[in-house]
Each structure stands twice: as C-alpha cells, then as structure tokens.
Design a protein around this motif. Structure first.
Motif, short mmCIF file in Angstrom:
data_model
loop_
_atom_site.label_atom_id
_atom_site.label_comp_id
_atom_site.label_asym_id
_atom_site.label_seq_id
_atom_site.Cartn_x
_atom_site.Cartn_y
_atom_site.Cartn_z
N ARG A 1 0.83 -1.21 0.00
CA ARG A 1 0.00 0.00 0.00
C ARG A 1 0.86 1.26 0.00
NH1 ARG A 1 -3.22 -3.29 3.75
NH2 ARG A 1 -5.07 -4.01 2.64
N ALA A 2 2.00 1.20 0.70
CA ALA A 2 2.90 2.36 0.70
C ALA A 2 3.43 2.62 -0.71
CB ALA A 2 4.04 2.13 1.68
N LEU A 3 3.82 1.57 -1.40
CA LEU A 3 4.33 1.73 -2.77
C LEU A 3 3.23 2.24 -3.69
CD1 LEU A 3 6.45 -1.54 -3.02
CD2 LEU A 3 7.34 0.80 -2.96
N ARG A 4 2.05 1.69 -3.52
CA ARG A 4 0.94 2.12 -4.35
C ARG A 4 0.60 3.59 -4.12
NH1 ARG A 4 -5.26 -0.16 -3.77
NH2 ARG A 4 -6.19 1.05 -5.45
N SER A 5 0.70 4.05 -2.89
CA SER A 5 0.30 5.42 -2.56
C SER A 5 1.18 6.46 -3.22
CB SER A 5 0.31 5.61 -1.04
OG SER A 5 1.65 5.62 -0.54
N VAL A 6 2.42 6.10 -3.55
CA VAL A 6 3.32 7.08 -4.18
C VAL A 6 3.47 6.85 -5.68
CG1 VAL A 6 4.59 7.52 -2.06
CG2 VAL A 6 5.35 5.68 -3.58
N GLY A 7 2.68 5.91 -6.23
CA GLY A 7 2.69 5.71 -7.66
C GLY A 7 3.81 4.83 -8.18
N ALA A 8 4.26 3.86 -7.38
CA ALA A 8 5.26 2.91 -7.89
C ALA A 8 4.72 2.25 -9.14
CB ALA A 8 5.57 1.87 -6.83
N PRO A 9 5.54 2.09 -10.18
CA PRO A 9 5.01 1.67 -11.48
C PRO A 9 4.47 0.26 -11.56
CG PRO A 9 7.41 1.82 -11.54
CD PRO A 9 6.97 2.41 -10.23
N SER A 10 4.95 -0.65 -10.72
CA SER A 10 4.52 -2.05 -10.84
C SER A 10 4.67 -2.74 -9.50
CB SER A 10 5.34 -2.76 -11.92
OG SER A 10 4.95 -4.11 -12.04
N VAL A 11 3.55 -3.13 -8.90
CA VAL A 11 3.55 -3.79 -7.60
C VAL A 11 2.63 -5.00 -7.67
CG1 VAL A 11 3.18 -3.55 -5.11
CG2 VAL A 11 3.89 -1.56 -6.47
N CYS A 12 3.08 -6.12 -7.16
CA CYS A 12 2.30 -7.35 -7.16
C CYS A 12 2.33 -7.94 -5.76
CB CYS A 12 2.87 -8.34 -8.18
SG CYS A 12 2.20 -10.01 -8.08
N VAL A 13 1.19 -8.42 -5.28
CA VAL A 13 1.11 -9.04 -3.95
C VAL A 13 0.51 -10.42 -4.09
CG1 VAL A 13 0.16 -8.85 -1.63
CG2 VAL A 13 0.77 -6.79 -2.88
N ARG A 14 1.09 -11.38 -3.39
CA ARG A 14 0.54 -12.73 -3.31
C ARG A 14 0.49 -13.13 -1.84
NH1 ARG A 14 -1.55 -11.74 -7.25
NH2 ARG A 14 -0.84 -12.16 -9.37
N VAL A 15 -0.72 -13.42 -1.34
CA VAL A 15 -0.93 -13.85 0.04
C VAL A 15 -1.38 -15.30 -0.01
CG1 VAL A 15 -2.19 -13.45 2.17
CG2 VAL A 15 -1.54 -11.49 0.74
N LEU A 16 -0.49 -16.21 0.35
CA LEU A 16 -0.74 -17.64 0.17
C LEU A 16 -1.37 -18.24 1.43
CD1 LEU A 16 2.53 -18.67 -1.71
CD2 LEU A 16 0.38 -17.77 -2.62
N GLU A 17 -2.48 -18.90 1.23
CA GLU A 17 -3.28 -19.44 2.33
C GLU A 17 -2.53 -20.54 3.08
OE1 GLU A 17 -7.89 -20.84 2.79
OE2 GLU A 17 -6.75 -21.69 1.11
N ASP A 18 -2.58 -20.46 4.40
CA ASP A 18 -2.03 -21.50 5.29
C ASP A 18 -0.53 -21.70 5.16
OD1 ASP A 18 -4.53 -22.00 6.35
OD2 ASP A 18 -5.00 -23.59 4.92
N ALA A 19 0.20 -20.71 4.65
CA ALA A 19 1.66 -20.83 4.55
C ALA A 19 2.31 -20.11 5.72
CB ALA A 19 2.15 -20.24 3.23
N GLY A 20 3.25 -20.80 6.37
CA GLY A 20 3.99 -20.20 7.47
C GLY A 20 5.29 -19.58 6.99
N HIS A 21 6.01 -18.96 7.92
CA HIS A 21 7.25 -18.26 7.57
C HIS A 21 8.29 -19.23 7.00
CE1 HIS A 21 9.82 -14.70 7.86
NE2 HIS A 21 10.79 -15.49 8.30
#
Length: 436
Positions: free
Chosen positions: A329-349
C-alpha cells in the motif's frame, strides 16, 4: 504427508523396507502390516523440527537467560552462530527419513561455482549456479540472473544453509531458458548494521549488472533478506538513479521495524533479536523501515523503482503477512510503477523457504490477496482467487517484471532522446514470455 521425497521406513515385521511418497491409511507394507500412519507421523515430526527449531531456541533463551547474557549473545555474534548450527542440525535430522536431501546438497555443491567475490570483504561472496545458456554468450536476450538474499533476522544465515534454495531456483524457476542464480553472502549483525547490509546488497547488484550486462537481474529475498533487498531498491530510487535490477521479490519480509519490534515484544524475543541494535535502536527504526521510507518518496523517485513483488503466507507467526500488505500500500500510494502481492493461504514463515529449498513438498495454495484488500484497481489481477506454490509465485513475478520493464522502456523510447523503440521492447517482452 508433505515430504518432498519418498519416506523410507522399516516396519519391523519382516525386516524389508518400502517407500511411501504420500501415504494413505490403507497402505500396506510388503510384510502385510499397515504402517502408513507411522510414515505420516515421522514426516510431521521432521517437518515440525525444521520449522520450530529457531523459534523455540530464541524464545527459550528469553525465558531462561538473564537480560545481560541475552544481550551478550546477541551482540557478540554467538547467537547467530547458535542459530546457524541449530538450523543445520534440524536439516540434518531429516536426512535419515529423507536421504535425497543429502544427495541434493552434494549435487548443488558440485554444480555451483563457490565463493565468487563481489567485494573486498570476506563476507562479499556468492555461490553461482550457471544457466544452461551462459549469460552474455551469443546474440539476443540473455537468460536472467537471480540474486537470492537469505534471511536470518539480520544476524544469522549463510550461503551454505540456503544453497538448496539457490539450486532449486536454478532448476525450476525458469524451465525453458534456465537462469543463473547467485546465492548472496553479506555482512550480518554484529559485523554490520542494517545500513551496511543494504550497502552490501547494492554492491552485489552493481557487480551482477557489470558481470552480466545483457541479462535482466532480479533479486529474491526472504525475511530480513527481503527487507534489505527492498531497502536497496528504494535507496537507489531516492538518489534519483535508474534501477539496475528488473525486479525485487520480497518473500515474508519485514518492512516496518517499529511495528515488528512490537510484535517481537509480544512473542518475547525482542531483547535477544538482533533487529533493534542492527537498526540503530529506536532512533533508527523509521530510517530502516522501507514501508515508511516509501511513503515519503516523491513521484519522480517512485517512477525509478523496479517491479516489486511481495509474497507472504497467512499463517506466518514470525512476520505477520500484514507487513507485506503495508509495504504494498505504501508503494501504491506514491505511484510505484509495478507492484504485485501474493498472500498464500495456510503458509507459514518457514514453509515458503522450505518449499523453495525442496525440504518440503511444494503445495498449491490459494492466493488471498484480493480478500486482503488488494484489488484490481491496484493493478493486481481481477480479484479472482487463484492457487499457486512459492516457485510459481516467484516465476510469475519475473514475468511481470519483464513485461512492466518492457512497457516502461517502450514509453521512454517513444519520447525524444529515448534509447529504445516501443516495437523493439514489445519484441523483447514476447521473447521473455516464451522463455518463461
């Protein structure tokens, strides 16, 4: 049942052995006795040993040792050595049940070009797995180069421990053209604070760009390695310099030091963790937090950022996945040209790095990024729920980086003084897509 290779067990009946890759309750061994339940139990125990060894050791130190002793272990480097030894021991404990791990490590060591220098210090070394088509050979686009930056809470970790991850990336991340992977060694606390660690990542990226001038350079960092990798990209953009890498992929990274310190305090590891002194104590938290630094970037600096991909698991009890969402969200707020997020279910560190290393079977997991508030408006798909495992998420990030880089370069080429035409860039992106 998550073993990456068959589990070999003796049932104790006839003395014969059998293999069970994914045991089911109805499986019988050659002596006719059901022993699949034993296989499941052994697999679960081995996996739990690897996942919890480091966490248990640090929490135990906090509970049992006086505060001055904790600080001495942290600040002398003894803790980092102990964590590395415990990690190697936990991996070694899996070898009797999974002997292929040892075979993979021997193969990785044999195939790597070890301890290649990228700087003047002993810690400035990389282990390189070369692509089948060496970067810089022949004409046309060269296979990409991936720099893998390990984690370790800024105070532990080594190239040896993460050699399997580098080898797996080399074999599987880009199946057609292959890729060159360099597992990066860098200074850790107490030898170096966070700014100095970021210096090392900047140095290795510059070195890679010079060594492989015709290859796209990508950075894949895990945990604290993701933190220093993203920080290096931000620092370069803030100086007004064009990126030397096509993408930064942060896997389970920390991006807000103050917020993570509060989380460490709740876990009871904040005093023994190297994070606070490595960041320069409380006064240095904001400067060492890429999520906060990104919010203060101007539009011109943000436009110089490479593609950023953030991958996290919903069951990460070491670094909550809210960390990656905040960074995105921080990158998106300043107009970073390309941001991708993947939140994988049930995956630990640890699950993500264990899958990447082949120590745990790669499991396809739902990507819940859309449910976490990362929608199509953010440039991240159409809100549909997809499934992928860790390597697939990284592979996708490299493809998106190549596409976004080509579009940006094409736009520059269409302007007066641009170096590359849009048509040439489109051809380049099509070639990269075919390789990926």
């Amino acid at each position: 049942g998550r073993s990456a290779v068959p589990i070999r067990l003796s049932c104790g009946g006839s003395g014969e052995r059998h293999s069970s890759g994914k045991p089911s309750l109805g499986m019988q061994c050659r002596c006719g006795r059901p022993c699949a339940i034993v296989a499941v139990v052994v697999s679960a125990v081995m996996h739990a040993a690897v996942v919890t060894a480091g966490r248990m050791s640090t929490q135990a130190l906090h509970r049992t040792l006086p505060l001055p002793v904790q600080h001495w272990m942290r600040d002398s480097g003894a803790l980092g050595v102990a964590v590395d030894v415990a990690t190697l021991a936990s991996v070694g404990a899996t070898i009797p049940a999974q002997p292929a791990i040892l075979t993979s490590l021997v193969r990785a060591t044999r195939e790597a070009e070890l301890s290649v220098s990228y700087g003047p210090l002993a810690q400035h070394r990389v282990d390189i797995f070369h692509s089948r088509t060496p970067p810089g050979s022949g004409e046309g686009a060269a296979p990409p180069v991936v720099l893998f930056v390990h984690g370790g809470a800024w105070g532990s970790g080594s190239r040896l421990i993460y050699r399997l991850a580098g080898h797996r990336l080399h074999l599987d991340a880009l199946t057609e053209a292959g890729c060159t992977v360099a597992v990066v060694g860098y200074r850790r606390y107490p030898r170096a604070d966070i700014p100095a660690q970021v210096d090392d990542i900047e140095r290795v990226v510059e070195w890679a760009a010079q060594r492989w001038p015709r290859s796209d350079v990508h950075i894949v960092g895990h945990s604290s390695g993701a933190h220093v990798s993203v920080s290096a990209a931000l620092r370069r953009a803030q100086r007004g310099q064009a990126p030397l890498c096509a993408s930064v992929v942060g896997v389970a990274g920390v991006y807000d030091i103050a917020r993570h310190y509060e989380f460490e305090a709740r876990r009871g590891v904040h005093e023994v963790s190297p994070m606070k002194p490595a960041a320069g104590s409380f006064e240095g938290f904001a400067a060492a937090s890429p999520a906060l630094q990104a919010q203060s970037m101007g539009a011109q600096a943000a436009a110089l950022l490479p593609h950023v991909a953030l991958i996290h698991g919903t069951k990460d009890s070491t670094v909550p996945h809210a960390s990656s969402m905040q960074m995105a969200r921080a990158l998106r707020s300043v107009g970073a040209p390309s941001v991708c997020v993947r939140v994988l279910e049930d995956a630990g560190h640890a699950d993500l790095i264990l899958e990447l290393s082949g120590l745990m079977e790669a499991r396809s997991r739902k990507d819940l990024a859309a449910e976490e508030g990362w929608d199509a408006e953010a440039g991240d798909g159409e809100g549909e729920v997809r499934s992928m495992h860790t390597l697939e998420a990284i592979r996708e990030a490299l493809l998106l980086a190549s596409s976004s880089q080509g579009a940006r370069a094409g736009a520059r080429g269409s302007q007066p003084g641009g170096r590359t035409s849009a048509g040439e860039q489109t051809d380049g992106v099509a070639m990269m897509r075919s390789r990926l």
